[in-house]
Design a protein around this motif. Sequence first.
Motif, mmCIF file in Angstrom:
data_model
loop_
_atom_site.group_PDB
_atom_site.id
_atom_site.type_symbol
_atom_site.label_atom_id
_atom_site.label_comp_id
_atom_site.label_asym_id
_atom_site.label_seq_id
_atom_site.Cartn_x
_atom_site.Cartn_y
_atom_site.Cartn_z
ATOM 1 N N SER A 59 42.569 52.409 41.057
ATOM 2 C CA SER A 59 42.247 51.306 41.943
ATOM 3 C C SER A 59 40.891 51.508 42.603
ATOM 4 O O SER A 59 40.366 52.624 42.681
ATOM 5 N N GLU A 92 39.654 39.688 44.109
ATOM 6 C CA GLU A 92 39.065 40.987 43.785
ATOM 7 C C GLU A 92 38.043 41.423 44.825
ATOM 8 O O GLU A 92 37.808 42.618 45.009
ATOM 9 N N VAL A 98 41.963 47.107 45.094
ATOM 10 C CA VAL A 98 42.034 46.276 43.890
ATOM 11 C C VAL A 98 42.441 47.144 42.698
ATOM 12 O O VAL A 98 41.724 48.087 42.342
ATOM 13 N N ALA A 102 43.493 44.423 37.551
ATOM 14 C CA ALA A 102 43.184 43.060 38.002
ATOM 15 C C ALA A 102 41.756 42.650 37.681
ATOM 16 O O ALA A 102 41.381 41.504 37.919
ATOM 17 N N LEU A 103 40.959 43.567 37.139
ATOM 18 C CA LEU A 103 39.542 43.304 36.913
ATOM 19 C C LEU A 103 39.272 42.874 35.478
ATOM 20 O O LEU A 103 40.014 43.252 34.557
#
Length: 236
Positions: A59, A92, A98, A102-103
């Motif tokens: 993360s 984001e 994050v 999720a990127l």
Amino acid sequence: MLDDAALLSLEHQLHFAEVVGEHNWSVDLREQRFEFTGSRNLTCTRVHLLGSAAPGPQSWLWAWANPTGYPESLTAASAKVRDFGRQYGIPELASAEVPFSALPGRSADFRLEPARVAAMLLDAAKVVSGVWTYYHADVGRGTRAAFLLEHPEFQLPRPEFPRVMRILQQAVTEAPLTDHRRAIHSYARLRGLGAAFTPDRSGLTITGPDFTIEAAFDPHGRLSNLTAQNTPPSAR
């Protein structure tokens, strides 16, 4: 945002490498001092801690949310990105932490690494903060700390034909662009160059102090052709 940042970020990072050369680095977060030593010695005039990417939890943690409690002036750039994310609904940028998953760029057979995550979010932050030079480094156990740095020598010189063509060609072949047309237009605009689309947006004319570049795009916004003319000032 990543397309908007890609080419100007690339040019700044190439210029940064030319300025600092072979180097070691050190940072004092409390004193907000970032120094390079080696080929030459250089102390940055301003330091912005953006965040950190850790391989353990997989993360990114924004600096404004770090429980260490850094000085507000050190984390102000990250807070500005947070506010932008909240305003435009970009989780984001707005969330304290994050997940790498999720990127953009992650797939079933490709796992994002901390260095790539740091570079990605630094590029997004450049568009918001207006600070265009970054540095990220391993600070232990694979975690990357990410900084935006300011120094007068990090400012780009006057746009010149060979450098601009190099940036256009290198970015299109190497950078993970999703929209070539947007990325090239954004670069020209941010670099202070003339940028005029044809009525159907299939062509873009970029004009500089002594050059003209014609870019053509296919229906998907990908660069299909690039031609240029270098006009020495004496011939204009």
